[in-house]
Design an enzyme around this catalytic site. Structure first.
Site, PDB file in Angstrom:
ATOM      1  N   GLU A  62       0.833  -1.194   0.000  1.00 57.07           N
ATOM      2  CA  GLU A  62       0.000   0.000   0.000  1.00 57.07           C
ATOM      3  C   GLU A  62       0.875   1.254   0.000  1.00 57.07           C
ATOM      4  O   GLU A  62       1.761   1.396   0.849  1.00 57.07           O
ATOM      5  CB  GLU A  62      -0.881   0.045   1.255  1.00 57.07           C
ATOM      6  CG  GLU A  62      -1.944  -1.037   1.335  1.00 57.07           C
ATOM      7  CD  GLU A  62      -2.749  -0.949   2.623  1.00 57.07           C
ATOM      8  OE1 GLU A  62      -3.919  -1.339   2.597  1.00 57.07           O
ATOM      9  OE2 GLU A  62      -2.201  -0.505   3.663  1.00 57.07           O
ATOM     10  N   CYS A  63       0.641   2.153  -0.924  1.00 57.15           N
ATOM     11  CA  CYS A  63       1.190   3.501  -0.921  1.00 57.15           C
ATOM     12  C   CYS A  63       2.716   3.516  -0.840  1.00 57.15           C
ATOM     13  O   CYS A  63       3.393   3.335  -1.839  1.00 57.15           O
ATOM     14  CB  CYS A  63       0.545   4.318   0.199  1.00 57.15           C
ATOM     15  SG  CYS A  63       0.712   6.094  -0.016  1.00 57.15           S
ATOM     16  N   GLY A  64       3.298   3.697   0.348  1.00 57.44           N
ATOM     17  CA  GLY A  64       4.738   3.649   0.479  1.00 57.44           C
ATOM     18  C   GLY A  64       5.301   2.320   0.013  1.00 57.44           C
ATOM     19  O   GLY A  64       6.402   2.257  -0.565  1.00 57.44           O
ATOM     20  N   LEU A 110       4.007   0.517  -2.395  1.00 54.06           N
ATOM     21  CA  LEU A 110       3.968   0.641  -3.858  1.00 54.06           C
ATOM     22  C   LEU A 110       5.214   1.360  -4.356  1.00 54.06           C
ATOM     23  O   LEU A 110       5.867   0.911  -5.320  1.00 54.06           O
ATOM     24  CB  LEU A 110       2.704   1.400  -4.263  1.00 54.06           C
ATOM     25  CG  LEU A 110       2.649   2.004  -5.670  1.00 54.06           C
ATOM     26  CD1 LEU A 110       2.580   0.901  -6.724  1.00 54.06           C
ATOM     27  CD2 LEU A 110       1.440   2.938  -5.801  1.00 54.06           C
ATOM     28  N   SER A 161      -0.866  -0.852  -4.513  1.00 52.02           N
ATOM     29  CA  SER A 161      -1.855   0.208  -4.749  1.00 52.02           C
ATOM     30  C   SER A 161      -1.581   1.428  -3.902  1.00 52.02           C
ATOM     31  O   SER A 161      -0.850   1.368  -2.910  1.00 52.02           O
ATOM     32  CB  SER A 161      -3.262  -0.317  -4.435  1.00 52.02           C
ATOM     33  OG  SER A 161      -3.444  -0.439  -3.035  1.00 52.02           O
TER      34      SER A 161
END
Length: 463
Positions: free
Chosen positions: A336-338, A340, A435
């Site tokens: 997730e986020c970081g 990704l 994501s």
């Protein structure tokens, strides 16, 4: 019983009113009096809860009236507050700010949990106007239980006396605290808000001393005894029937490696607890410090600040090689986020470029705007997150953007939210999904069960 747990909600008249530092000081003061305090945070922030968890020694839980059904909010509260002496809930933004009307607002949570509200007012440069502001907030929704006011950023005794007198006369609610303007009430900030606790403790000299000083200032400025009395006056809540927190065997025998260090620490405790309740073993590891992945059946890489630790992450060649080998074996990975950003080819930030894992065909760089938004959509294809067609809800919280190759597969089609590119999120390659969307087990009930199922299916492919 958690239903009878004394509780209070600290709300603000706006963002940056000083709620978080006041809550941090209040939690610390209560701990100093021997209280076992359960903290909560309205909405889906990770950083403020990291402070509350550290101070209290109990995992702060998020409560969000938009992403979670009312029954889920009550159950999360009831579960977390078990055996606590008192619960303290920090609001988000201004008291009435929400996604749509009341939905997603601090006021919604206050009413849902029948929580007495202590209202923090940024009193810088206003005195009598504080009374008009407080009265306006009280009259806006009489169902919100205003029980006290804390005046923050007050300049002098005269300033405090004038504002306090007018609030109690005109609005009819007592002032239970006055916090003087003080530079020591500020914590280190950056592009996504406060510096997380794990980083603060390792990279910021005097971090613990600053938090201790905040406790001194807050404890000196508030009527702690009266706030405890207000919390003890909260109405009992109805009994909750367990739905989220039920043991099952979906993840029995599965070991999940969870990236957790100063670079990656944006996790909801509920997500990890759901893995444990499903029989899985959560195995923490450090992408910054460890030289290889632990022996696990799946990898979960949450958010954080990989851009701040890009050099250390890039120089850890052993870990990057270990990730590459795991991907070649098609080990299920969810990032997730970081996470990704870390799985991409490189991170370009403030004029520096650092190579990353190279599993995601794209690179991360600083975006032009900070993205903070709810997201919802559907799974567009089968993946470790679930089956095509399943509805998914979550949120985005980042200041980066991904420059992606063309022709990639994505697992999530968003109806609201930005995602990675053009409303698509969750770049998908084999058993890897990465994501921008952060998901919570109460907003997307398929997590972590679907992910654990994917890990077990790979573990026992014939089943």
């Amino acid at each position: 019983m958690a239903a009878d747990c004394p509780r209070v909600l600290i709300a603000g008249d706006r963002s940056s009113s000083g709620k978080t530092t006041i809550v941090a000081g209040l939690l610390s003061a209560l701990r100093g009096k021997g209280f076992s305090v359960q903290p909560f945070k309205v909405a889906m922030d990770y950083i403020d809860p990291s402070y509350h968890s550290w101070i209290t020694g109990r995992s702060c839980r998020n409560l969000d009236g938009y992403l979670m059904k009312e029954e889920a909010v009550r159950e999360i509260y009831d579960h977390a507050a078990e055996k606590a002496d008192m619960a303290v809930i920090e609001g988000v933004r201004g008291l009435y700010e929400g996604y749509d009307g009341d939905l997603g607002s601090t006021a919604q949570i206050a009413k849902l949990l029948r929580a007495p509200v202590i209202f923090v007012v940024d009193a810088r440069s206003i005195t009598r106007s504080c009374a008009a502001l407080v009265k306006g907030y009280m009259d806006y929704d009489p169902q919100v239980q205003f029980k006290g006011v804390i005046l923050n950023k007050v300049g002098s005794d005269r300033h405090a006396d004038k504002a306090k007198r007018e609030i109690e006369r005109y609005a009819g609610v007592e002032v239970v605290g006055v916090i003087r303007r003080n530079e020591d009430m500020h914590l280190a900030m950056r592009h996504l808000g406060l510096v997380p606790v794990l980083e603060g403790k390792t990279r910021h000299e005097g971090f613990a001393d600053r938090v201790a000083r905040i406790r001194e200032i807050v404890e000196d400025g508030i009527d702690l005894g009266r706030i405890i009395e207000i919390a003890r006056g909260a109405e009992p809540l109805p009994e909750v029937q367990p739905d989220l927190y039920r043991k099952n065997s979906v993840g029995e025998g599965v070991r999940i490696g969870v990236a957790r260090d100063e670079a990656f620490n944006f996790y909801y405790r509920d997500n990890l607890e759901m893995m444990e309740l499903a029989g899985a073993e959560v195995v923490p590891y450090s992408p910054v410090h460890d030289k290889a992945l632990p022996d696990v059946d799946g990898i979960y890489i949450g958010g954080g600040y990989p851009e701040i630790y890009a050099r250390e992450l890039s120089e850890n060649a052993g870990m990057l090689s270990s990730l590459e080998r795991a991907h070649e074996r098609d080990l299920p990975m969810y990032a997730e986020c970081g996470g990704l950003m870390y799985l991409g080819r490189e991170i370009e930030w403030d004029g520096e470029r650092q190579e990353m894992a190279g599993l995601v065909p794209g690179k991360a760089r600083r975006g032009e705007v900070r993205v903070v938004s709810y997201v919802h959509g559907r799974l567009a294809r089968d993946s470790p997150l679930g089956s095509a067609g399943e509805a998914i809800m979550g949120h985005e919280f980042h200041h980066s953007e991904m420059i992606m190759d063309e022709g990639l597969d994505y697992a999530i089609r968003l109806e609201r939210g930005r995602g990675i590119k053009g409303g698509w999120d969750g770049v998908c390659q084999g058993n890897m999904v990465a994501s921008y969307t952060h998901i919570h087990s109460a907003s997307f009930r398929g997590f972590p069960a679907n992910f654990l199922g994917a890990c077990k299916a790979r573990q026992w492919p014939s089943l």
